[in-house]
Enzyme design. Structure first.
Site, PDB file in Angstrom:
ATOM      1  N   ASP A 252      -0.968   1.666  17.034  1.00 49.89           N
ATOM      2  CA  ASP A 252      -1.045   1.981  15.666  1.00 49.89           C
ATOM      3  C   ASP A 252      -2.434   1.186  15.128  1.00 49.89           C
ATOM      4  O   ASP A 252      -3.136   1.740  14.323  1.00 49.89           O
ATOM      5  CB  ASP A 252       0.293   2.068  14.826  1.00 49.89           C
ATOM      6  CG  ASP A 252       0.182   2.929  13.256  1.00 49.89           C
ATOM      7  OD1 ASP A 252      -0.855   4.048  13.691  1.00 49.89           O
ATOM      8  OD2 ASP A 252       0.352   2.835  12.939  1.00 49.89           O
TER       9      ASP A 252
ATOM     10  N   GLU B   6      -5.268   1.769  16.366  1.00 53.43           N
ATOM     11  CA  GLU B   6      -6.536   2.455  17.002  1.00 53.43           C
ATOM     12  C   GLU B   6      -8.105   2.913  16.333  1.00 53.43           C
ATOM     13  O   GLU B   6      -8.647   2.685  17.138  1.00 53.43           O
ATOM     14  CB  GLU B   6      -5.769   3.894  17.102  1.00 53.43           C
ATOM     15  CG  GLU B   6      -6.004   4.924  16.172  1.00 53.43           C
ATOM     16  CD  GLU B   6      -5.490   4.570  14.968  1.00 53.43           C
ATOM     17  OE1 GLU B   6      -4.167   4.065  15.004  1.00 53.43           O
ATOM     18  OE2 GLU B   6      -5.962   5.331  13.538  1.00 53.43           O
TER      19      GLU B   6
ATOM     20  N   ASP C  83      -3.229  10.679  13.628  1.00 51.97           N
ATOM     21  CA  ASP C  83      -2.712   9.252  13.472  1.00 51.97           C
ATOM     22  C   ASP C  83      -1.022   9.579  13.686  1.00 51.97           C
ATOM     23  O   ASP C  83      -0.392   9.002  12.400  1.00 51.97           O
ATOM     24  CB  ASP C  83      -3.093   8.207  13.018  1.00 51.97           C
ATOM     25  CG  ASP C  83      -2.629   6.731  13.406  1.00 51.97           C
ATOM     26  OD1 ASP C  83      -2.156   6.788  14.562  1.00 51.97           O
ATOM     27  OD2 ASP C  83      -3.208   5.824  12.834  1.00 51.97           O
TER      28      ASP C  83
ATOM     29  N   LYS D 297     -14.908   6.674  10.935  1.00 48.22           N
ATOM     30  CA  LYS D 297     -13.672   6.782  11.638  1.00 48.22           C
ATOM     31  C   LYS D 297     -12.842   8.014  11.800  1.00 48.22           C
ATOM     32  O   LYS D 297     -12.448   8.783  10.610  1.00 48.22           O
ATOM     33  CB  LYS D 297     -12.346   5.771  11.025  1.00 48.22           C
ATOM     34  CG  LYS D 297     -11.209   5.834  12.233  1.00 48.22           C
ATOM     35  CD  LYS D 297      -9.969   4.960  11.187  1.00 48.22           C
ATOM     36  CE  LYS D 297      -8.580   5.046  12.008  1.00 48.22           C
ATOM     37  NZ  LYS D 297      -7.596   4.554  11.511  1.00 48.22           N
TER      38      LYS D 297
ATOM     39  N   ASP E 115      -6.941  10.591   8.265  1.00 48.57           N
ATOM     40  CA  ASP E 115      -6.729   8.880   8.781  1.00 48.57           C
ATOM     41  C   ASP E 115      -8.052   9.809   9.639  1.00 48.57           C
ATOM     42  O   ASP E 115      -9.236   9.094  10.273  1.00 48.57           O
ATOM     43  CB  ASP E 115      -6.632   8.813  10.096  1.00 48.57           C
ATOM     44  CG  ASP E 115      -6.169   7.536  10.589  1.00 48.57           C
ATOM     45  OD1 ASP E 115      -6.665   6.961   9.913  1.00 48.57           O
ATOM     46  OD2 ASP E 115      -5.528   6.937  11.543  1.00 48.57           O
TER      47      ASP E 115
ATOM     48  N   ARG F 160      -9.609   0.565  14.952  1.00 48.36           N
ATOM     49  CA  ARG F 160     -10.235  -0.514  15.458  1.00 48.36           C
ATOM     50  C   ARG F 160     -11.326  -0.776  17.299  1.00 48.36           C
ATOM     51  O   ARG F 160     -11.818  -0.787  17.111  1.00 48.36           O
ATOM     52  CB  ARG F 160      -9.962  -1.809  14.834  1.00 48.36           C
ATOM     53  CG  ARG F 160      -8.281  -1.678  15.746  1.00 48.36           C
ATOM     54  CD  ARG F 160      -8.190  -3.355  15.276  1.00 48.36           C
ATOM     55  NE  ARG F 160      -6.994  -2.685  13.691  1.00 48.36           N
ATOM     56  CZ  ARG F 160      -6.436  -3.446  13.223  1.00 48.36           C
ATOM     57  NH1 ARG F 160      -6.091  -4.340  13.539  1.00 48.36           N
ATOM     58  NH2 ARG F 160      -5.499  -2.509  12.478  1.00 48.36           N
TER      59      ARG F 160
ATOM     60  N   LYS G 298       4.705   5.490  14.104  1.00 48.28           N
ATOM     61  CA  LYS G 298       4.863   5.573  13.442  1.00 48.28           C
ATOM     62  C   LYS G 298       6.383   6.777  12.485  1.00 48.28           C
ATOM     63  O   LYS G 298       6.648   7.116  13.304  1.00 48.28           O
ATOM     64  CB  LYS G 298       4.132   6.386  11.993  1.00 48.28           C
ATOM     65  CG  LYS G 298       2.491   5.991  12.338  1.00 48.28           C
ATOM     66  CD  LYS G 298       1.034   6.522  11.163  1.00 48.28           C
ATOM     67  CE  LYS G 298       0.035   5.489  11.449  1.00 48.28           C
ATOM     68  NZ  LYS G 298      -0.051   4.450  10.507  1.00 48.28           N
TER      69      LYS G 298
HETATM   70  N1  BES Z   1      -4.721   5.247   9.840  1.00 50.08           N
HETATM   71  C1  BES Z   1      -3.860   4.229   9.660  1.00 50.08           C
HETATM   72  C2  BES Z   1      -4.042   3.516   8.091  1.00 50.08           C
HETATM   73  C3  BES Z   1      -3.249   4.198   7.523  1.00 50.08           C
HETATM   74  C4  BES Z   1      -1.906   3.934   7.370  1.00 50.08           C
HETATM   75  C5  BES Z   1      -4.463   4.418   6.354  1.00 50.08           C
HETATM   76  C6  BES Z   1      -1.458   4.728   5.855  1.00 50.08           C
HETATM   77  C7  BES Z   1      -3.702   4.546   5.218  1.00 50.08           C
HETATM   78  C8  BES Z   1      -2.372   4.897   4.923  1.00 50.08           C
HETATM   79  C9  BES Z   1      -4.146   3.445  10.580  1.00 50.08           C
HETATM   80  O1  BES Z   1      -4.323   3.746  11.873  1.00 50.08           O
HETATM   81  C10 BES Z   1      -2.988   2.535  11.223  1.00 50.08           C
HETATM   82  O2  BES Z   1      -2.039   3.004  11.273  1.00 50.08           O
HETATM   83  N2  BES Z   1      -2.701   0.847  10.685  1.00 50.08           N
HETATM   84  C11 BES Z   1      -1.684  -0.508  11.060  1.00 50.08           C
HETATM   85  C12 BES Z   1      -2.436  -0.816  11.454  1.00 50.08           C
HETATM   86  C13 BES Z   1      -1.589  -2.435  12.014  1.00 50.08           C
HETATM   87  C14 BES Z   1      -0.869  -1.921  13.217  1.00 50.08           C
HETATM   88  C15 BES Z   1      -1.917  -2.836  12.836  1.00 50.08           C
HETATM   89  C16 BES Z   1      -1.650  -0.160  10.274  1.00 50.08           C
HETATM   90  O3  BES Z   1      -1.996  -0.448   8.440  1.00 50.08           O
HETATM   91  O4  BES Z   1       0.064  -0.047   9.652  1.00 50.08           O
HETATM   92 ZN    ZN Z   2      -5.274   5.081  11.900  1.00 47.46          ZN
HETATM   93 MN    MN Z   3      -2.808   3.904  12.649  1.00 43.32          MN
END
Ligand code: BES
Ligand code: ZN
Ligand code: MN
Length: 499
Positions: A346, A348, A269, A264, A287, A350, A276
């Site tokens: 967010d 994204e 992000d 990835k 990310d 996947r 966020k």
């Molecule tokens: N890159 C983030 C995951 C992440 C967040 C990694 C904080 C490390 C620290 C990912 O793209 C994301 O934002 N995931 C969301 C998914 C949710 C919207 C289902 C998350 O984890 O909040």
């Molecule tokens: Zn992300």
């Molecule tokens: Mn995200």
């Protein structure tokens, strides 16, 4: 930094500092005994004084000992002898490097003599080199005043003469992993205005030129041709153009099916329209650490000239909110043909990975492993020590778990049960891109599993392990040690089985 293997007694070495170990309660290792004997019991005297007890990670510097060539001797504590294993060995090396006085340019390590169960000389030397590189890593900070260069320039690892050949093998492997880890850290630590998708593409080309990989860096139009509608959906909110990177290291037998690593590469992000919160958002420059770990692992196997067929795939773009960005409710058509209702922009990672995973099918892989900073939920579930491991094949999961244990870069097996799949149901598309708060790292993996039915697959969620926050903020280079060890073991198995 130069590393070399040598033989000899600690008291006779022309280095700035020799390093010898002492167990808790003052029990000397053979190397410490040698120094003690040559110096009219200077080591015993320090222990008797109560200044140094040999506790794990403690240390003491002795200067100008009569009878010892090196101007300094660093005593390093190894803790309880009965508890000493490779983990404590690594901690001892780390403590020793940190305790070296500033004036030391060359250091001679005499820590390898202690027998560790299930650890060879090669493994100990590899661990030493890797830990020294990890501990002395310096970030390329963009400051007017440059940081002082690392004073330590020469590392001499002392082993028994009969172990020289083994030690050289270990050194090569440790340095390769160390170099891969450093690259992954560097890429992660770069600011997101420099480390863009275009930049990652250039890095892949540079690696390919250095190590002879096949490389392709696809641009927007070619990605469109492939029909990667899900990946492109994420990319469309940014002015930075996306890249799809294909690296191939083909040093295995011609008929050997490749192992594919998929990273990835979200270079920043923001969350997109599902923006966020502002606090710590800068950390979302990390990310792309999945992509960085693929590049780092390719550097390591390139250094080793590893006899294996490996393919690296990286989907890389930014996740930004703008007038053209995807929005909640949009439906994207992935390369597989499956449609996705974007309920949260967010989620994204996947969305870009699913198209890369579909692309992986064309290699008829023996296994596919994706690596992604995928979910905050994984950090809640597992914290910062293990990476989360999901797989549709138990044998592959265990191969990766074992590699992680051996590399001291561990993962923890998480469930990928059918029961979780319904959380991704959508009334409007084949699936939604989120599955609610419960089991967030699992439903993310479930989403990916829908695109990996044609091969053995594992997913590493490295959201908790790829970087550190706070005062020590910085990339860790994980899971390059795990992945490299996994490929090294696969190469060994294929050599042994002739396949
Ligand atoms: N890159 C983030 C995951 C992440 C967040 C990694 C904080 C490390 C620290 C990912 O793209 C994301 O934002 N995931 C969301 C998914 C949710 C919207 C289902 C998350 O984890 O909040
Ligand atoms: Zn992300
Ligand atoms: Mn995200």
């Amino acid at each position: 930094m130069e590393f070399s293997i040598k033989n000899g007694n600690p008291e006779n070495q022309a280095v700035d500092c020799v390093i010898v170990g002492v167990f808790e309660s003052g029990k000397l290792t053979d190397a410490a005994k040698s120094i003690d004997g040559a110096s009219s019991n200077a080591v015993t005297a320090v222990i008797k004084s109560g200044d140094f007890e040999g506790k794990l990670s403690s240390s003491a510097v002795l200067h100008g000992l009569a009878g010892v060539t090196a101007r300094r001797v660093l005593l390093v504590g190894m803790g309880k002898q009965g508890e000493f294993s490779e983990k404590q060995y690594r901690q001892t090396v780390r403590a020793a490097v940190k305790a070296l006085p500033k004036g030391v340019a060359s250091a001679g390590f005499f820590l390898g003599e202690i027998d560790i169960k299930e650890s060879s000389t090669a493994a100990k030397v590899a661990a030493l080199a890797e830990v020294v590189m990890d501990t002395t890593y310096q970030v390329n900070a963009i400051k007017q005043k440059k940081a002082d260069p690392q004073p330590l320039t020469s590392i001499v690892i002392f082993v028994d003469k009969t172990d020289n050949a083994q030690a050289e093998v270990g050194l090569k492997q440790g340095l390769a992993i160390g170099a891969g880890v450093s690259l992954a850290k560097d890429l992660g630590n770069l600011p997101p205005n420099i480390c863009t998708p275009t930049y990652l593409g250039e890095q892949a080309k540079q690696l390919a030129a250095t190590y002879g990989f096949k490389v392709e860096v696809l641009e927007q139009a070619e990605i469109e041709k492939l029909g990667m509608g899900s990946f492109l959906g994420v990319a469309q909110g940014s002015v930075e153009p996306p890249r799809f990177i294909i690296l191939q290291h083909l040093k295995g037998k011609k008929e050997q099916k490749p192992t594919v690593l998929v990273g990835k590469g979200i270079t920043f992000d923001t969350g997109g329209i599902s923006l966020k919160p502002g606090g710590d958002m800068d950390e979302m420059k990390y990310d792309m650490c999945g992509a960085a770990s693929v590049l780092g692992t390719f550097k390591a196997i390139g250094e080793l000239g590893l006899a294996i067929n490996a393919v690296g795939l990286i989907a890389t773009c930014e996740n930004m909110p703008d007038a053209g960005a995807i929005k909640p409710g949009d439906i994207l058509t992935s390369m597989s043909g499956l449609t996705i209702e974007v309920l949260n922009t967010d989620a994204e990672g996947r969305l870009i990975l699913c198209d890369a995973l579909t692309y992986a099918e064309r290699f008829e892989p023996s296994a596919v492993v994706d690596i992604a900073t995928l979910t905050g939920a994984c950090v809640i579930a597992l914290g910062h020590h293990p990476s989360g491991l999901f797989s549709n094949k138990d044998v592959l999961a265990h191969e990766l778990l074992a590699a992680g244990e051996a590399a001291h870069d561990r993962a923890w097996h998480m469930p990928l049960w059918e029961e979780f799949q319904t959380q991704l149901d959508s009334n409007f598309a084949d699936m939604a891109n989120i599955g609610g708060r419960a089991g967030g790292s699992i439903t993310a993996a479930c989403f990916l599993s829908r695109f990996t039915k044609k091969y053995d697959w594992a997913h590493l969620d490295i959201a908790g392990t790829a970087w550190k926050s706070g005062k020590e903020k910085g990339g860790t280079g994980r899971p390059v040690p795990l992945l490299t060890t996994f490929l090294v073991n696969r190469a060994k198995n294929s050599a042994a089985s002739g396949k």
